[in-house]
Design an enzyme around this catalytic site. Structure first.
Site, PDB file in Angstrom:
ATOM      1  N   CYS A 418       0.728  -1.178   0.020  1.00  0.00           N
ATOM      2  CA  CYS A 418      -0.094   0.152   0.154  1.00  0.00           C
ATOM      3  C   CYS A 418       0.863   1.378  -0.075  1.00  0.00           C
ATOM      4  CB  CYS A 418      -0.934  -0.189   0.979  1.00  0.00           C
ATOM      5  SG  CYS A 418      -0.254   0.024   2.892  1.00  0.00           S
ATOM      6  N   HIS A 481      -2.028   1.892   6.946  1.00  0.00           N
ATOM      7  CA  HIS A 481      -2.507   1.964   5.633  1.00  0.00           C
ATOM      8  C   HIS A 481      -2.332   3.224   5.005  1.00  0.00           C
ATOM      9  CE1 HIS A 481      -4.380   0.555   1.943  1.00  0.00           C
ATOM     10  NE2 HIS A 481      -5.416   1.456   2.104  1.00  0.00           N
ATOM     11  N   ASP A 504      -7.628   5.586  -2.922  1.00  0.00           N
ATOM     12  CA  ASP A 504      -6.840   4.537  -2.454  1.00  0.00           C
ATOM     13  C   ASP A 504      -6.563   3.652  -3.572  1.00  0.00           C
ATOM     14  OD1 ASP A 504      -5.642   2.348  -1.075  1.00  0.00           O
ATOM     15  OD2 ASP A 504      -7.646   2.524   0.286  1.00  0.00           O
ATOM     16  N   ASN A 559     -12.840   5.297  11.065  1.00  0.00           N
ATOM     17  CA  ASN A 559     -14.001   5.355  11.944  1.00  0.00           C
ATOM     18  C   ASN A 559     -14.529   4.001  12.501  1.00  0.00           C
ATOM     19  OD1 ASN A 559     -14.332   8.038  12.417  1.00  0.00           O
ATOM     20  ND2 ASN A 559     -14.590   8.324  10.298  1.00  0.00           N
ATOM     21  N   GLU A 663     -32.542   0.815   8.791  1.00  0.00           N
ATOM     22  CA  GLU A 663     -32.726   1.885   9.935  1.00  0.00           C
ATOM     23  C   GLU A 663     -32.128   1.413  11.341  1.00  0.00           C
ATOM     24  OE1 GLU A 663     -36.927   2.488   9.770  1.00  0.00           O
ATOM     25  OE2 GLU A 663     -36.746   4.083   8.648  1.00  0.00           O
TER      26      GLU A 663
END
Length: 900
Positions: A418, A481, A504, A559, A663
């Site tokens: 990466c 990463h 990316d 996150n 939901e």
């Protein structure tokens, strides 16, 4: 009795038979079609070899036992293509002679001059090696050149034309004008009888209506630009004898890449013949971050200097508690960068009409940096042997990779990871004129089932269950990463999402799963799977993940929640969730700070986490649970274990309104991310009275022993029975376990206020043959309290420290003079290093090269001296690595000032 060989063959049958042969003109035409600048690659034998066992649809076909026949056919195709090209050139030469012999009133063009160096200074492209290395010597014999530097070309009044035999490449930026000149052969331009046009073409099938062809008529009376700024335009600058100098305006929305120029001449007589002069040299037009009308405009000279013009930098690697800047030479001005970028755009399939749009250009590059089935710049590899290629940590910069790619018929180079992909993308974007930088996220989630949670499962013994309980959980947590950010406006999004955009270029985990084993042909689905971005960094920070492109994936990388589950026979679905206190995704996001440069440590690092995350580390989406993820994250959750887990979680969320599964998923994701909602989500014990602490590792040198410890304290007034497990494993930086290094598990009773320490000690002899690649070690700690059902889990990682490579330069380096550099380091381990080699490069100093070196004994201090000759002056950077079979990735660098 007639022989079968005497049977007559009809002309039609002969034609059909001829057209089905491998070397047919139809096939030759297909192999030779496309941009003329790429015909050499298309006709090369390597290109034929790559395609000789594919059918007409591009699919692989079986190779017959007669392999020699296939090789013979390939050689015939190559021979016929070269022979046909030779004959066509001869025919064109004869036609030119005949045409010249025919009576014609048309102007004859002797030569065209693009003033490459002078235009480059005005366009800030004078550092491209195309321009520097192909300067024209005065007094040679094929085309004109100005004898003096045009420091202020707009005020040019007199010219002295000379000629040159060397070809030159012109590199320009869109959004500003450039100068060019035309020299006639036998007479002056006469506006009453002559018509002269400059025709610029782009791509394989240039058309005026698609913007891939621009025709600019020359008017003797046009001394100023008269068209709108977003249109191409041409004006007369000066006429002197047989020489005419024009100024051409390139609009800020021009297509970016390789252009061609033809000069057309005819007369005012209706139906008169049109003659064409083909300018043979390459013309590159780039994005222009200096132009306010260009979407990539960057209004800060210091940032342009760093993110566009800086030829070297750092990509951060390592762990969140000890990140390290890995030096990289971007080489965006090298003579292989623009050709590689052009060829990659062709391979990406991006329509030529889209190549003026930076959003589409970076998206296309993101899909083609990584390779699949023979297409792309570099093949990725994260585990196993690299013996059939180059280890990722051996590379020192992009230029050598570009050179391998171009020299080997655009075959993917082996191997990258990466951080190499991110550095390569940065090189290409800077070469094309787009401000860019590599960034690294430490503790990065690779969420493969779109749940915003990286789930890890452990058995009753505390060992991680690879693939989870049903074997299909591919969630991963990488120690780091890297991806690339590009600077541009986003007119396709709402206001407020301009600036840094993330792309990316690393293949997504889903691709590895689907392509483990037999390789699949890279069709439209595969190309689309490889695209990641551009995603607005600001949209990630706000949690507005519904905007293009691929923002949910980037949001998850910084996150996602970390969830640990351990086997529990008392749970109706077989597992219980264990609290994770400290190990969080997106611990730190780093890039190199503009204007800073530290070769000794990493004081030049800049933490840009606040660009991706709010100050409290929680996005607005996570705080509000507004459901903008729903349609994007409610896929892929169909395993029996995840269904049971989610039913259990649904019961814990009974306080939320009922609704669709999407939901409920949105509510679960919000609950995972907000501390006040965690009790409802996790159903944790109300009272936790035993304190656990996994001690952070101090610096551990390669070859030295290390200790791993858990501190435990009973803060209650009663005895507590504690079961604890501690493990240490060598891992790849992607989090994949390689080998077990140590394990300790105990059950003991702790008195009120009592303390206990659980420890693993691992010696060099115990880990020397088990460490992989970069020396990353993963620690897992788990504990439970029998009386209160309290559970605790933690994980951490650290990296064994390697010595630095010392780089020293003797004397005062000067352009064209011998210069000596010394590389030295001490072997820190108690084994002999074999298959040793130094790899080094420096833009303007020395091209990338690898030098073999002798074996290095344990504890030995070595020094290697190398001579080189600097090519360009100014502030330069030399980057080097040392590698051996036993120890690699020893890196060093040195700034060098080169005098004229």
């Amino acid at each position: 009795m007639s022989s079968p060989m005497a049977q007559p063959v009809s002309p039609g049958m002969m034609r059909r038979s001829t057209l089905t042969q491998q070397g047919s003109p139809g096939m030759l035409r297909r192999s030779m079609s496309g941009n003329s600048g790429l015909n050499n690659l298309a006709n090369s034998s390597s290109f034929v070899r790559r395609n000789n066992d594919r059918d007409g649809m591009g699919n692989n076909v079986g190779v017959s036992p007669g392999g020699s026949n296939a090789a013979y056919r390939a050689s015939l195709v190559s021979h016929y293509a070269e022979d046909l090209d030779r004959r066509r050139r001869a025919e064109r030469a004869v036609d030119d002679i005949r045409t010249d012999g025919m009576p014609s009133d048309n102007l004859k063009i002797d030569s065209v001059e693009f003033f490459s160096r002078d235009n480059a200074r005005e366009h800030r492209t004078d550092r491209y090696e195309f321009v520097l290395d192909n300067g024209r010597d005065l007094g040679s014999s094929s085309s004109m050149v100005m004898s003096r530097s045009m420091t202020n070309m707009s005020s040019l009044s007199t010219m002295d034309y000379r000629s040159s035999s060397s070809s030159s490449t012109t590199v320009l930026r869109r959004g500003q004008p450039f100068f060019m000149a035309v020299r006639m052969k036998d007479r002056n331009f006469d506006p009453r009888r002559d018509i002269l046009r400059a025709s610029f073409s782009f791509g394989p099938n240039p058309q005026v209506t698609k913007g891939t062809k621009v025709v600019l008529p020359f008017r003797m009376t046009q001394r100023e630009f008269s068209r709108a700024p977003q249109k191409w335009d041409m004006r007369l600058h000066q006429q002197e004898g047989f020489n005419i100098t024009f100024q051409v305006h390139i609009p800020a929305n021009a297509l970016v890449g390789l252009w061609r120029l033809n000069i057309e001449t005819t007369t005012t007589t209706p139906g008169a013949r049109v003659d064409e002069f083909r300018f043979k040299d390459d013309i590159y037009i780039l994005f222009n971050p200096f132009c306010r009308d260009d979407p990539v405009y960057l209004d800060n000279e210091e940032l342009r200097k760093e993110y566009l013009m800086n030829e070297s930098g750092k990509v951060y690697v390592g762990t969140h508690n000890r990140p390290k800047g890995r030096r990289w030479v971007y080489g965006q001005f090298s003579d292989v960068a623009l050709p590689a970028a052009q060829l990659l755009l062709e391979q990406s399939g991006l329509n030529p009409t889209e190549r003026g749009n930076p959003v589409q250009v970076v998206r296309a590059i993101a899909s083609i940096i990584n390779a699949n089935d023979g297409f792309g710049l570099m093949e990725g590899k994260w585990e196993g042997s690299f013996e059939d290629g180059v280890c990722p940590w051996v590379w020192t910069g992009s230029s050598k990779i570009f050179e391998h790619y171009l020299r080997n018929g655009s075959k993917p180079v082996k191997y990258g990871q990466c951080w190499v992909f991110a550095a390569l993308a940065t090189s290409i974007f800077r070469a094309l004129g787009i401000p860019s930088r590599p960034v690294t996220n430490f503790v990065s989630a690779r969420d493969t089932n779109h749940t915003m949670s990286v789930d890890k499962y452990f058995d009753v013994f505390g060992d991680e269950m690879k693939g989870g309980p049903d074997g299909d959980n591919q969630d991963a947590m990488w120690n780091f990463h890297s991806w690339t950010e590009v600077w541009m406006s986003r007119p396709d999004l709402q206001t407020g999402f301009n600036g840094w955009q993330a792309i990316d270029p690393t293949p997504p985990p889903q691709y590895w799963q689907k392509n483990s084993g037999d390789q699949k042909s890279r069709g439209p689905w595969a190309v689309e799977e490889f695209r990641r971005g551009p995603s607005s960094v600001e949209s990630v920070r706000r949690g507005e993940v519904g905007f293009a492109y691929d923002t949910p994936y980037l949001f998850a990388e910084v996150n996602a929640e970390v969830s640990h589950f351990q086997e529990d026979e008392t749970s109706h679905w077989g597992f219980r969730k264990i609290r994770v206190n400290n190990y969080q995704v997106g611990r730190m996001i780093l890039t190199k700070r503009p204007g800073a440069d530290d070769d000794v440590s990493d004081a030049d690092a800049e933490d840009i986490s606040s660009l991706y995350k709010n100050p409290d580390g929680i996005s607005r989406y996570q705080k509000q649970g507004d459901g903008c993820f729903n349609s994007l994250f409610n896929q892929g959750m169909s395993s029996p274990y995840s269904d049971m887990r989610d039913r259990e979680r649904d019961r814990d969320l009974k306080h939320y309104p009922t609704g669709s599964p999407a939901e409920r998923l949105s509510a679960m994701n919000a609950a995972r991310s907000v501390e006040r909602s965690q009790p409802m989500f996790d159903v944790r014990p109300a009272h936790e009275d035993v304190y656990f602490d996994l001690v952070e590792q101090e610096k551990v040198a390669w070859g030295q022993p290390f200790n791993v410890q858990i501190h435990i304290q009973n803060r209650s007034q009663e005895m507590r029975t504690i079961t604890s497990i501690l493990t240490a494993n060598s891992v790849y930086y992607t989090g994949v376990t390689a080998r077990r290094l140590g394990r300790c598990d105990r059950q003991f009773v702790l008195q009120p206020g009592g303390r206990e320490t659980l420890q693993i000690r691992v010696s060099w002899d115990e880990y020397r043959d088990k460490i992989v690649d970069y020396g990353h070690i993963k620690i897992y700690a788990m504990a439970s309290v029998q009386e209160t059902k309290q559970s605790w889990s933690e994980e951490d990682d650290f990296q064994l420290e390697k010595p630095k490579l010392d780089v020293q330069v003797r004397g005062n380096p000067q352009v064209g003079q011998d210069c000596f550099v010394t590389f030295s380091f001490m072997n820190p381990i108690s084994v002999t290093l074999t298959e040793c080699e130094f790899t080094f490069e420096g833009p303007g100093l020395v091209r990338a090269q690898t030098v073999k070196y002798r074996d290095v004994k344990p504890g030995e201090m070595i020094s290697y001296v190398h001579k080189f000759i600097p090519r360009f002056n100014g502030e330069r950077k030399l980057v080097a690595t040392f590698n051996s079979r036993e120890l690699g990735d020893i890196v060093g660098s040195r700034p060098i000032h080169v005098r004229d």
